[in-house]
Every structure is written in structure tokens, then in C-alpha cells.
Motif scaffolding. Structure first.
Motif, PDB file in Angstrom:
ATOM      1  N   LYS A 145       0.823  -1.215   0.000  1.00  8.86           N
ATOM      2  CA  LYS A 145       0.000   0.000   0.000  1.00  8.86           C
ATOM      3  C   LYS A 145       0.852   1.258   0.000  1.00  8.86           C
ATOM      4  O   LYS A 145       0.548   2.234  -0.695  1.00  8.86           O
ATOM      5  N   ILE A 146       1.920   1.223   0.786  1.00  7.29           N
ATOM      6  CA  ILE A 146       2.816   2.389   0.820  1.00  7.29           C
ATOM      7  C   ILE A 146       3.505   2.567  -0.527  1.00  7.29           C
ATOM      8  O   ILE A 146       3.633   3.685  -1.036  1.00  7.29           O
ATOM      9  N   LYS A 147       3.934   1.452  -1.121  1.00  5.21           N
ATOM     10  CA  LYS A 147       4.573   1.533  -2.437  1.00  5.21           C
ATOM     11  C   LYS A 147       3.619   2.143  -3.466  1.00  5.21           C
ATOM     12  O   LYS A 147       4.000   2.998  -4.262  1.00  5.21           O
ATOM     13  N   LYS A 148       2.355   1.720  -3.413  1.00  7.80           N
ATOM     14  CA  LYS A 148       1.354   2.241  -4.359  1.00  7.80           C
ATOM     15  C   LYS A 148       1.102   3.727  -4.128  1.00  7.80           C
ATOM     16  O   LYS A 148       0.860   4.484  -5.083  1.00  7.80           O
ATOM     17  N   SER A 149       1.171   4.185  -2.866  1.00  8.63           N
ATOM     18  CA  SER A 149       0.915   5.598  -2.553  1.00  8.63           C
ATOM     19  C   SER A 149       1.990   6.519  -3.106  1.00  8.63           C
ATOM     20  O   SER A 149       1.785   7.741  -3.197  1.00  8.63           O
ATOM     21  N   LEU A 150       3.146   5.978  -3.479  1.00  8.16           N
ATOM     22  CA  LEU A 150       4.236   6.792  -4.019  1.00  8.16           C
ATOM     23  C   LEU A 150       4.256   6.810  -5.542  1.00  8.16           C
ATOM     24  O   LEU A 150       5.159   7.381  -6.153  1.00  8.16           O
ATOM     25  N   VAL A 151       3.246   6.190  -6.147  1.00  7.16           N
ATOM     26  CA  VAL A 151       3.093   6.220  -7.606  1.00  7.16           C
ATOM     27  C   VAL A 151       2.128   7.353  -7.964  1.00  7.16           C
ATOM     28  O   VAL A 151       1.115   7.553  -7.306  1.00  7.16           O
ATOM     29  N   GLY A 152       2.498   8.110  -9.021  1.00  7.21           N
ATOM     30  CA  GLY A 152       1.639   9.205  -9.477  1.00  7.21           C
ATOM     31  C   GLY A 152       1.899  10.527  -8.784  1.00  7.21           C
ATOM     32  O   GLY A 152       1.104  11.466  -8.908  1.00  7.21           O
ATOM     33  N   LEU A 153       3.022  10.632  -8.084  1.00  4.85           N
ATOM     34  CA  LEU A 153       3.360  11.872  -7.379  1.00  4.85           C
ATOM     35  C   LEU A 153       4.129  12.821  -8.295  1.00  4.85           C
ATOM     36  O   LEU A 153       4.842  12.397  -9.211  1.00  4.85           O
ATOM     37  N   LYS A 154       3.991  14.119  -8.006  1.00  2.61           N
ATOM     38  CA  LYS A 154       4.744  15.156  -8.709  1.00  2.61           C
ATOM     39  C   LYS A 154       5.591  15.910  -7.695  1.00  2.61           C
ATOM     40  O   LYS A 154       5.457  15.717  -6.481  1.00  2.61           O
ATOM     41  N   LYS A 155       6.443  16.802  -8.189  1.00  4.78           N
ATOM     42  CA  LYS A 155       7.254  17.635  -7.297  1.00  4.78           C
ATOM     43  C   LYS A 155       6.342  18.412  -6.357  1.00  4.78           C
ATOM     44  O   LYS A 155       5.280  18.904  -6.755  1.00  4.78           O
ATOM     45  N   GLU A 156       6.787  18.491  -5.105  1.00  4.95           N
ATOM     46  CA  GLU A 156       6.087  19.205  -4.021  1.00  4.95           C
ATOM     47  C   GLU A 156       4.888  18.451  -3.476  1.00  4.95           C
ATOM     48  O   GLU A 156       4.273  18.885  -2.503  1.00  4.95           O
ATOM     49  N   ASP A 157       4.524  17.306  -4.090  1.00  3.42           N
ATOM     50  CA  ASP A 157       3.447  16.501  -3.509  1.00  3.42           C
ATOM     51  C   ASP A 157       3.907  15.920  -2.175  1.00  3.42           C
ATOM     52  O   ASP A 157       5.085  15.605  -1.977  1.00  3.42           O
ATOM     53  N   THR A 158       2.936  15.777  -1.268  1.00  2.00           N
ATOM     54  CA  THR A 158       3.242  15.284   0.075  1.00  2.00           C
ATOM     55  C   THR A 158       2.328  14.113   0.434  1.00  2.00           C
ATOM     56  O   THR A 158       1.123  14.142   0.161  1.00  2.00           O
ATOM     57  N   VAL A 159       2.935  13.072   1.030  1.00  2.00           N
ATOM     58  CA  VAL A 159       2.161  11.946   1.556  1.00  2.00           C
ATOM     59  C   VAL A 159       2.730  11.585   2.917  1.00  2.00           C
ATOM     60  O   VAL A 159       3.877  11.915   3.241  1.00  2.00           O
ATOM     61  N   LYS A 160       1.902  10.927   3.728  1.00  2.00           N
ATOM     62  CA  LYS A 160       2.388  10.450   5.013  1.00  2.00           C
ATOM     63  C   LYS A 160       2.570   8.935   4.944  1.00  2.00           C
ATOM     64  O   LYS A 160       1.712   8.225   4.421  1.00  2.00           O
ATOM     65  N   ILE A 161       3.713   8.459   5.466  1.00  2.00           N
ATOM     66  CA  ILE A 161       3.995   7.031   5.436  1.00  2.00           C
ATOM     67  C   ILE A 161       4.488   6.570   6.806  1.00  2.00           C
ATOM     68  O   ILE A 161       5.052   7.347   7.574  1.00  2.00           O
ATOM     69  N   ASP A 162       4.249   5.304   7.071  1.00  2.00           N
ATOM     70  CA  ASP A 162       4.786   4.670   8.273  1.00  2.00           C
ATOM     71  C   ASP A 162       6.118   4.025   7.874  1.00  2.00           C
ATOM     72  O   ASP A 162       6.140   3.014   7.163  1.00  2.00           O
ATOM     73  N   VAL A 163       7.223   4.632   8.307  1.00  2.00           N
ATOM     74  CA  VAL A 163       8.536   4.188   7.822  1.00  2.00           C
ATOM     75  C   VAL A 163       8.899   2.790   8.317  1.00  2.00           C
ATOM     76  O   VAL A 163       9.662   2.074   7.656  1.00  2.00           O
ATOM     77  N   LYS A 164       8.379   2.369   9.466  1.00  2.00           N
ATOM     78  CA  LYS A 164       8.678   1.027   9.961  1.00  2.00           C
ATOM     79  C   LYS A 164       8.015  -0.041   9.098  1.00  2.00           C
ATOM     80  O   LYS A 164       8.538  -1.145   8.936  1.00  2.00           O
ATOM     81  N   LYS A 165       6.828   0.283   8.547  1.00  2.00           N
ATOM     82  CA  LYS A 165       6.173  -0.647   7.635  1.00  2.00           C
ATOM     83  C   LYS A 165       6.820  -0.611   6.251  1.00  2.00           C
ATOM     84  O   LYS A 165       6.840  -1.595   5.529  1.00  2.00           O
ATOM     85  N   ALA A 166       7.349   0.567   5.905  1.00  2.00           N
ATOM     86  CA  ALA A 166       7.861   0.762   4.547  1.00  2.00           C
ATOM     87  C   ALA A 166       9.236   0.120   4.336  1.00  2.00           C
ATOM     88  O   ALA A 166       9.509  -0.421   3.260  1.00  2.00           O
ATOM     89  N   PHE A 167      10.108   0.157   5.356  1.00  2.00           N
ATOM     90  CA  PHE A 167      11.498  -0.229   5.131  1.00  2.00           C
ATOM     91  C   PHE A 167      11.973  -1.256   6.157  1.00  2.00           C
ATOM     92  O   PHE A 167      11.514  -1.284   7.300  1.00  2.00           O
ATOM     93  N   LYS A 168      12.919  -2.060   5.721  1.00  2.00           N
ATOM     94  CA  LYS A 168      13.654  -2.894   6.667  1.00  2.00           C
ATOM     95  C   LYS A 168      14.482  -1.989   7.570  1.00  2.00           C
ATOM     96  O   LYS A 168      14.820  -0.866   7.188  1.00  2.00           O
ATOM     97  N   VAL A 169      14.834  -2.497   8.725  1.00  2.00           N
ATOM     98  CA  VAL A 169      15.539  -1.672   9.715  1.00  2.00           C
ATOM     99  C   VAL A 169      16.852  -1.129   9.146  1.00  2.00           C
ATOM    100  O   VAL A 169      17.173   0.048   9.306  1.00  2.00           O
ATOM    101  N   ALA A 170      17.608  -1.983   8.445  1.00  2.00           N
ATOM    102  CA  ALA A 170      18.902  -1.545   7.901  1.00  2.00           C
ATOM    103  C   ALA A 170      18.716  -0.441   6.865  1.00  2.00           C
ATOM    104  O   ALA A 170      19.474   0.547   6.843  1.00  2.00           O
ATOM    105  N   ASP A 171      17.695  -0.587   5.999  1.00  2.00           N
ATOM    106  CA  ASP A 171      17.425   0.447   4.995  1.00  2.00           C
ATOM    107  C   ASP A 171      16.955   1.741   5.654  1.00  2.00           C
ATOM    108  O   ASP A 171      17.364   2.842   5.255  1.00  2.00           O
TER     109      ASP A 171
END
Length: 443
Positions: free
Chosen positions: A195-221
């Protein structure tokens, strides 16, 4: 000198060494004379220090060192002569009621604990059967490899609207006062949550979205993206971040043309898409041979571990691990002990195969393996580069000048020889399989 050993049981024993003055004094006298020739002491000319002065001043320490050296040498000789398969090194037993004057007249008697390798047959015979997989490249794997090659030689563009797989240059701001703020590049292909990956599709410059970074990325990333430690990334108190797009980067795939082909292969060797596909298929399936060999080695290892069901001198080995690694805690030794025993068991199997078949690791074989590893690394970064054998030889010698690397390659050559010998001993059945199905084996 008397030296003998007494078995406690099949896997534990003691070595007893008795040393008389006649055994050690000639060696000690020689060491004192050598020290006198080298000594530089106040009041004496260099090389003319009387041996009597050396004996009075340093005699006990020289005696101690020489006795220990003699004992260690004789124990090593004795173990070889008696063909004892010893684990670790002998450990001196503390004798609470024994004291010595160290006056060059003592008869020394030392007792050492040793652990013995258990007796068991190497469990590989002509009746043992294994499968060696002939892995074929499925279409999805080939297309993924081709895509990666084309992207590696593609060009960077900055589209107006984001798509899946783009790299977003964006500002991240933690959703709290005085929270973390970081401007960084974010590869959307490493995002874990669909869902987070899909929310980052179709964005333009200056567009803003809120994401949960723990769900989005592995700890090392996440730690790399936020420029914090992995522990800090793991323990974020607020995981919601505001992401504001500042730029969109897209790596366009290279066209399948002659310029692209010549970047990957010697000029003119590949001229058509069909030839390119055939080359990629060959490259991928050659890599799969390594996967197949590793799978066979793993299967042999697992079989050996299961069949060689035996006991080890665990109490002695834990004591030896502590003696040789004083910084290890008891808990660390316990936690890693099962893996240690597994590695030790396989090492015994390897060594018995080496001994039974007179296998030998030659220096040239270690050098050649080093050259293979270096060649593969060079080709990984530039398929078109062909280092000369002289260059590879120079690189190999540089690598082998590092003792740790040299020992690792020596052990790898030995392991390959044992593997080849076991392959020639057992039954091997070949079985064709697609890569996607091969990946699912043992899962």
C-alpha cells in the motif's frame, strides 16, 4: 623423559610428561649462553656478559620458558607418533599439591587434558544417493536479468510523475515537534508494504504523503535513509513521517542496439537480440551451476551431520574455548556451542576423507582459486573487461599475502577436493528443474 597417555573414556584422555634435569639442563645451558652473547647490560661489554650472571639474574625465567617449549614440542611429537586425533590443544591440569623450586634440579611431572575425536565411519558409500540439479533459466528470471543489464547501461531521466521503481529525492519529516528531518534519495523498489509503495506512484514535485517508515522499510534500509543507527531506527517512538517529493529520478533502460551489445561483450561478438538473449541465458545458467553445486554440498553436509551421530568431549571443548578466548562469556560459549560442534564434526569428516584418499592441497591450486575469485569480481562490474593472466596472478599474490585470506582459500580448496571425492564415491542422479521451482526446494 617419560611421556604417556591414559584414556578416561573414548573421547577424553590425559597426557603425562615427566622431565628430569638431564632432559632439560643441556637445552637451558645453551639458551643461557645464547642470551649471554646477545645481552646488553650495564657494566658489561656487549656479548661478554658472563653466563653465571645471566643464570643468577634470568635463569629461572629461561628455565621456565625452555621447559615449556620442550614439553610442547614433545607432546606434539607424541600425538603424531601415537596418531591421536586430538581436538583443540592439550590443557594443563592444575596440581594444587605440587610445587617446584625451579633450581635446575627439579624433576617435573605435568598432566594435560586432551579431547579425542570420536570414532565413526565416514557415512558416504557407493550406495549413498544424491540429486544434482540441472537448473534451467525460466523466462521471468531471464527477463529480470536482461532488465537489470539494460538499466545498468541506461540513462537517468527526471519525469514529472512518479512510477513504480523510480527513485524519489524527498524530504522526510517525523510527525512530531523537533522530530527527525532528513532529505534523501528513496528507492521505491525496496519498500516492503504494497500500500505504501502504491501511494508513491503518481506523485509530482512538491506533492506530500504520510507514510509509516517502519512498515515501509527494513531496519537496515531505514537506518541508512534517516542516517541513524539500526538500534535508533528500531526504537523510533514515532514512525509516521511526512514525505515531500523534491525530484523524481528514473533510470531508463538502454536500447537493444549495437552500442549496448559492445559494452557488454567483445566488439562485434553479439549483433542481434537473439544472440544477446542466448548469451544472457548462457551466463545465467552458468551461475545456476554454482547454485546447483552449493545445493549438493549442503545436502551432503546435512546427510553427514545426520548420519555421524556421535558424542564429543563437550566439557573439555568448552574449557578449551574459554582458555583460548578469555573474552568470551559462558553464555556466549553456550549459545554458539551447537554450531561449533557441527562445524567440528564436518571438519573431522573432511580430514578423514583427506587422509584416507591422500588428498593434497597444492600452492598452485590456491593461487588458481584466488585468480578465479578475482576474475569473477572484475567481470561482475564490467563484463567486457578481460584481465590478463599476468594481472590476475599479481592480484592473487596480493590477496594471498593476507594470511587470513590465504587460510580461507586453502580451506576452500580442501573443501572442494573433498566434495569432488565424495561426488565420485556416491551415486549422483541428474534432474532438470526450472529456477523458480529450484528456489522453492527445502522451503
Amino acid at each position: 623423559m617419560n611421556i604417556s597417555h591414559q584414556k578416561i573414556d573414548d573421547i577424553n584422555a590425559n597426557i603425562i610428561v615427566e622431565l628430569t634435569p638431564e632432559d632439560y639442563n643441556p637445552t637451558v645451558d645453551k639458551a643461557i649462553k645464547d642470551q649471554a652473547k646477545k645481552a646488553k647490560l650495564p657494566g658489561f661489554r656487549p656479548g661478554l656478559v658472563p653466563t653465571g650472571h645471566i643464570r643468577r639474574t634470568f635463569g629461572k625465567s629461561i628455565l621456565f620458558d625452555e621447559v615449556n617449549r620442550i614439553i610442547n614440542d614433545k607432546i606434539s611429537e607424541y600425538i603424531g607418533e601415537q596418531k591421536l586425533e586430538v581436538l583443540g590443544q592439550p590443557l594443563p591440569k592444575e596440581e594444587a599439591d605440587v610445587t617446584y623450586n625451579w633450581d635446575f634440579k627439579d624433576t617435573f611431572k605435568f598432566n594435560y587434558e586432551i579431547g579425542l575425536a570420536p570414532e565413526f565411519d565416514v557415512p558416504f558409500t557407493a550406495e549413498t544417493e544424491f540429486i544434482e540439479y540441472d537448473i534451467k533459466a525460466d523466462d521471468a528470471t531471464l527477463q529480470e536479468r536482461i532488465k537489470n543489464l539494460r538499466r545498468s547501461y541506461g540513462k537517468m531521466t527526471n519525469p514529472e510523475v512518479s512510477e513504480e521503481g523510480d527513485v524519489l529525492y524527498a524530504a522526510l519529516k517525523q510527525d512530531k515537534e523537533e522530530g527527525i528531518e532528513k532529505t534523501t534519495s528513496i528507492r521505491t523498489d525496496i519498500i516492503e508494504d504494497a500500500k505504501i509503495k502504491k501511494s508513491l506512484v503518481g506523485l509530482k514535485k512538491e506533492d506530500t504523503v504520510k507514510i509509516d517508515v517502519k512498515k515501509a522499510f527494513k531496519v537496515a534500509d531505514l537506518a541508512r535513509i534517516l542516517d541513524v543507527t539500526e538500534e535508533e531506527a528500531e526504537n523510533l517512538d514515532v514512525t509516521k513521517f511526512e514525505l515531500t517529493v523534491q525530484n523524481i529520478n528514473r533510470l531508463e533502460e538502454s536500447d537493444l542496439n549495437q552500442e549496448f551489445f559492445d559494452k557488454l561483450f567483445p566488439a562485434g561478438e553479439v549483433t542481434t537480440e537473439e544472440q544477446f538473449n542466448a548469451k544472457v541465458t548462457e551466463e545465467v545458467e552458468n551461475l545456476f551451476k554454482q547454485n546447483s553445486a552449493q545445493k549438493l554440498r549442503n545436502d551432503m553436509y546435512t546427510f553427514g551431520m545426520d548420519k555421524a551421530d556421535t558424542k564429543f568431549p563437550e566439557t573439555f571443548l568448552k574449557k578449551w574455548l574459554k582458555a583460548t578466548n578469555p573474552n568470551l562469556s559462558e553464555q556466549e560459549i553456550e549459545e554458539g556451542f551447537a554450531d561449533f560442534i557441527s562445524n567440528l564434526k564436518w571438519t573431522i569428516i573432511e580430514n578423514r576423507v583427506v587422509t584416507a584418499n591422500n588428498l593434497e592441497v597444492k600452492y598452485d591450486e590456491v593461487v588458481n582459486l584466488a585468480k578465479e575469485r578475482i576474475y569473477a569480481q572484475i567481470k561482475m562490474y564490467n563484463m567486457n573487461e578481460e584481465p590478463t593472466d599476468e594481472q590476475l596472478g599479481q592480484f592473487a599474490l596480493q590477496l594471498l599475502s593476507d594470511r587470513e585470506q590465504a587460510n580461507r582459500l586453502f580451506e576452500e580448496v580442501k573443501a572442494l577436493k573433498v566434495f569432488d571425492k565424495l561426488k565420485s564415491t556416491v551415486k549422483i542422479k541428474s534432474k532438470k528443474i526450472d529456477y523458480d521451482k529450484f528456489e522453492k526446494l527445502d522451503k
